[in-house]
Enzyme design. Structure first.
Site, PDB file in Angstrom:
ATOM      1  CG  HIS A   1      39.090  37.072  45.433  1.00  0.00           C
ATOM      2  ND1 HIS A   1      40.371  36.677  45.063  1.00  0.00           N
ATOM      3  CD2 HIS A   1      38.298  35.988  45.239  1.00  0.00           C
ATOM      4  CE1 HIS A   1      40.349  35.427  44.657  1.00  0.00           C
ATOM      5  NE2 HIS A   1      39.104  34.983  44.752  1.00  0.00           N
TER       6      HIS A   1
ATOM      7  CB  VAL B   1      21.867  31.015  46.481  1.00  0.00           C
ATOM      8  CG1 VAL B   1      23.374  30.967  46.484  1.00  0.00           C
ATOM      9  CG2 VAL B   1      21.280  29.639  46.701  1.00  0.00           C
TER      10      VAL B   1
END
Length: 577
Positions: free
Chosen positions: A504, A116
Site C-alpha cells: 500500500h 498492466v
C-alpha cells in the site's frame, strides 16, 4: 500523422521525424489520431483509468491514456482466488524490490505493482475499504481544503455499485461493483465469538460508520470476476472516438515549453515518440513511478537530480520523500484438523469449481481465502484504530495439490498484524537517468521504535485471541514465531527477519501547502503549470485501510477538478471553455 486499418482494430502510425516512426494498436474503434490531445494521462492504473474514462465523457475532449504495461488479458486475472498466483507473474508485475532495508536485517523486500491496464487494481487482493473518515479530516486539517471526509464521500459513492444498495454511505450506480464475502463457515463464527468475548465490536459494514471491530470487508468483484478499473472504467468505453489508450508506452519525460507542461515523451517498440497536450498532463503512475517521472523531467531534489546528470527545472525537495507503507508480519498456527480452504484446492475439486465459476460466476474461485479481518486500537485512549488483523485459512504460499502426485502446503492458519499509521518514512530515488531503470525504493520499515513495538504487540494480541474460546477448539499450536519466543528481544529478532509490507505505498508526492508539498490541494505540481499528479502518492498521510478504493476516489475527484465539477475547486481550476 495518419491512421490505417489493421486486423480487428486500428493501427496508428505516428511520424515524428525520420528516426521515430512507429505503429501501435490502440484500444478503440473508428477514430483518427489527432495532432494534439486536450489531456494526456500517464498510467492506466487505479486512478489513471478513472481519470481518462471520466474526461472522455465530454465528447469534445481528446484524451490520451499511456500505459507502460500491456493489456489485462492474463488468464488468471479475472479469477479472484488466483490473486496469490498473479503476484508471481513477471509479465504483469513490475518486479520491484526495495533497497536493503536498514532496520529489517538489510533485506530487499519485494513490492508488487501491476504492469498492466488497471495497474495494481488488476492484481491486488480486491479488499474494498476506505480507511477511517477521520483520516480525510486530518488531510483537510493539514491545509488540504476540499479533502475532508464530507468532501470526498460523494466521490466514493460515485465510484461504487454496492451490493448493499444506495445509502448515506454507499453508492449503487458506480462502475466498481462490490460483493459480500461468505460468512457461512465455522471458523468465521468462532473468530467473531472469541472477539466478542474479549470485548471487541462485531461490524458488518466497515464503511457505514467508523471502521472498528471484527467482520469482513466488501470486495471489488463483479459477477464473480475481478472489478479492476480496466474492466469497469475502460472496457465499457473503449470505442469512444475521443479516448485513445496506448499500451506498452513507457513514459520517459514530461515535455515543457517555458514553465508549462505541454506533452509527454514515451518509449514504444524501440522508438521515442512525443505526444502533446493542449490543456494538461496528469501523472498517475503511483507512489513509485510518479515521483520517478517527475525527477526524470527535472522536478525534484536538486542535489539528487544533479547526481543523476539531470538538469534541474524545479528544486522540489519533497518529490520521492515521505513514502509511507503499512508494515505487516504473519503469525502461523496449526489448525486442529484440515482447513476448509486446503480441502477445496485439491486438484479434482478445484477443477470442478473453476468449471462452475466459468459458467455461473459462483463458487470458491469467485472468493478470496479470508476468514475475517479486524481494525482495533493497540491501547486505550486512541482516537482511531491503529492496527489491522487479517485471518487467512491457509498459508500465503498455498498451492493446488493431489494425493500421491503433488504435495500440498499443509494445513496452516495465518494471522497477520498490520500497522495502519506507521511513524517510519521512506523514499523513492532514481537509480540512473535511464527511464528504463527501476526506481530505488526504501520503505525504512521499523526505523521508528514505535513501529517495532506495535508489531510486537500485534503478535501478542493474536496469541491472546487464539487462546480464547471457542476459537481455541479450532486453532492449535503456534508455528511461527513459536510459543517459545516470548521476550521483546526474541520477538524483535523475528519481526526484523520477516517484516514485509501490505503493498500500500503512498505519499511520495504529498499534497499540502508547505514547502515540502509536491502538489497543492488541486493536485497541481508546485513550480510549473499544466501538470498534476493524481494517485496514492498525493496522500499527505496514509489512510488506515486498504488503498485501492481511496486511489479510485482520488481519480474521480481529480477528473472532477479538471472538468470544473468539483464544488471546492477555485476559479483557476475551472476548465477553459
Amino acid at each position: 500523422m495518419f491512421a490505417e486499418r489493421a486486423t480487428g482494430a486500428f493501427a496508428v502510425c505516428i511520424d515524428t521525424g525520420p528516426a521515430t516512426r512507429y505503429t501501435q494498436t490502440f484500444k478503440g474503434k473508428g477514430w483518427r489520431m489527432a495532432d494534439e490531445f486536450d489531456f494526456i494521462v500517464v498510467g492506466a492504473g487505479s486512478a489513471g483509468a478513472v481519470i481518462a474514462s471520466r474526461l472522455s465523457e465530454r465528447p469534445e475532449m481528446r484524451v490520451l491514456l499511456l500505459e507502460a504495461g500491456g493489456a489485462d488479458r492474463h488468464a488468471l486475472m479475472s479469477m479472484p482466488i488466483a490473486f496469490f498466483q498473479l503476484l508471481r507473474r513477471p509479465e504483469i508485475n513490475w518486479g520491484y524490490a526495495t533497497d536493503p532495508e536498514p532496520y529489517a536485517d538489510n533485506r530487499r523486500i519485494p513490492v508488487f505493482r501491476g504492469k498492466v491496464l488497471g495497474g495494481s487494481s488488476s492484481i491486488n487482493g480486491m479488499m474494498f475499504t476506505r480507511g477511517d473518515p477521520r483520516d480525510y479530516d486530518q488531510w483537510a486539517q493539514m491545509g488540504n481544503r476540499g479533502w475532508s471526509f464530507d468532501d470526498v464521500l460523494p466521490y466514493f459513492k460515485r465510484l461504487e455499485n454496492s451490493w448493499r444498495g444506495a445509502s448515506a454511505r454507499h453508492g449503487a450506480n458506480g462502475p466498481i461493483s462490490t460483493r459480500k464475502h461468505p460468512t457461512d463457515n465455522a471458523l468465521f463464527h468462532a473468530l467473531t465469538e472469541a472477539a466478542r468475548r474479549l470485548g471487541h465490536r462485531i461490524n458488518d459494514d466497515f464503511e457505514a460508520d467508523l471502521p472498528e471491530g471484527f467482520g469482513l470487508p466488501d470486495f471489488s468483484i463483479h459477477k464473480g470476476r475481478r472489478a479492476s478499473t480496466a474492466k469497469r472504467y475502460l472496457d465499457p468505453v473503449g470505442d469512444r472516438p475521443n479516448l485513445h489508450i496506448a499500451t506498452n508506452a513507457h513514459a520517459t519525460r514530461i515535455l515543457f515549453e517555458g514553465n508549462r507542461a505541454v506533452g509527454v515523451e514515451f518509449l514504444q517498440d524501440g522508438a521515442i515518440v512525443q505526444a502533446r497536450a493542449q490543456r494538461e498532463v496528469v501523472l498517475s503512475g503511483g507512489a513509485y513511478n510518479s515521483p520517478q517521472l517527475l525527477m526524470l523531467s527535472g522536478i525534484g531534489p536538486a542535489e539528487h537530480l544533479r547526481e543523476m546528470g539531470i538538469d534541474v527545472r524545479v528544486d522540489l525537495s519533497g518529490v520521492g520523500q515521505n513514502l509511507q507503507e503499512h508494515p505487516s508480519i504473519h503469525s502461523l498456527f496449526k489448525p486442529r484438523g484440515q482447513m476448509d480452504f486446503e480441502r477445496e484446492i485439491r486438484f479434482d475439486r478445484i477443477a470442478r469449481s473453476v468449471l462452475r465459476w466459468k459458467l455461473t460466476g459462483n463458487g470458491i474461485p469467485a472468493t478470496l481465502p479470508l476468514t475475517a479481518m479486524a481494525f482495533y486500537k493497540s491501547r486505550e485512549g486512541l482516537e482511531r484504530p491503529d492496527m489491522e488483523a487479517l485471518f487467512v485459512p491457509t498459508a500465503m504460499d498455498a498451492r493446488v495439490w493431489f494425493p500421491g502426485i503433488v504435495a500440498g502446503r499443509g494445513p496452516v492458519f495465518t494471522a497477520s498484524s498490520i500497522i495502519l499509521r506507521p511513524e517510519s518514512r521512506g523514499w523513492v530515488k532514481l537509480r540512473s537517468n535511464d527511464p528504463r531503470d527501476a526506481p530505488r525504493i526504501c520503505c525504512n520499515l521499523l526505523a521508528e521504535p514505535s513501529d517495532l513495538a506495535l508489531l510486537r504487540g500485534g503478535i501478542r494480541w493474536q496469541r491472546a485471541l487464539m487462546r480464547q474460546a471457542p476459537l481455541d477448539a479450532l486453532i492449535g499450536e503456534e508455528l511461527r514465531p513459536g510459543a517459545d519466543a516470548t521476550s521483546d528481544a526474541e520477538l524483535d529478532t523475528f519481526i526484523r527477519a520477516n517484516v514485509g509490507t501490505a503493498h500500500h505505498p503512498t505519499s511520495s508526492c504529498s499534497m499540502g501547502t508547505d514547502d515540502r508539498a509536491v502538489v497543492d490541494p488541486q493536485l497541481r505540481v508546485r513550480g510549473v503549470e499544466g501538470l498534476r499528479v493524481a494517485d496514492a502518492s498525493i496522500m499527505p498521510v496514509i489512510v488506515g485501510g486498504h488503498t485501492n478504493a481511496p486511489s479510485i476516489m482520488i481519480g474521480e475527484k481529480a477528473a472532477a477538478i479538471l472538468l470544473g465539477e468539483d464544488r471546492v475547486a477555485g476559479p483557476a481550476d475551472q476548465l477553459a471553455a
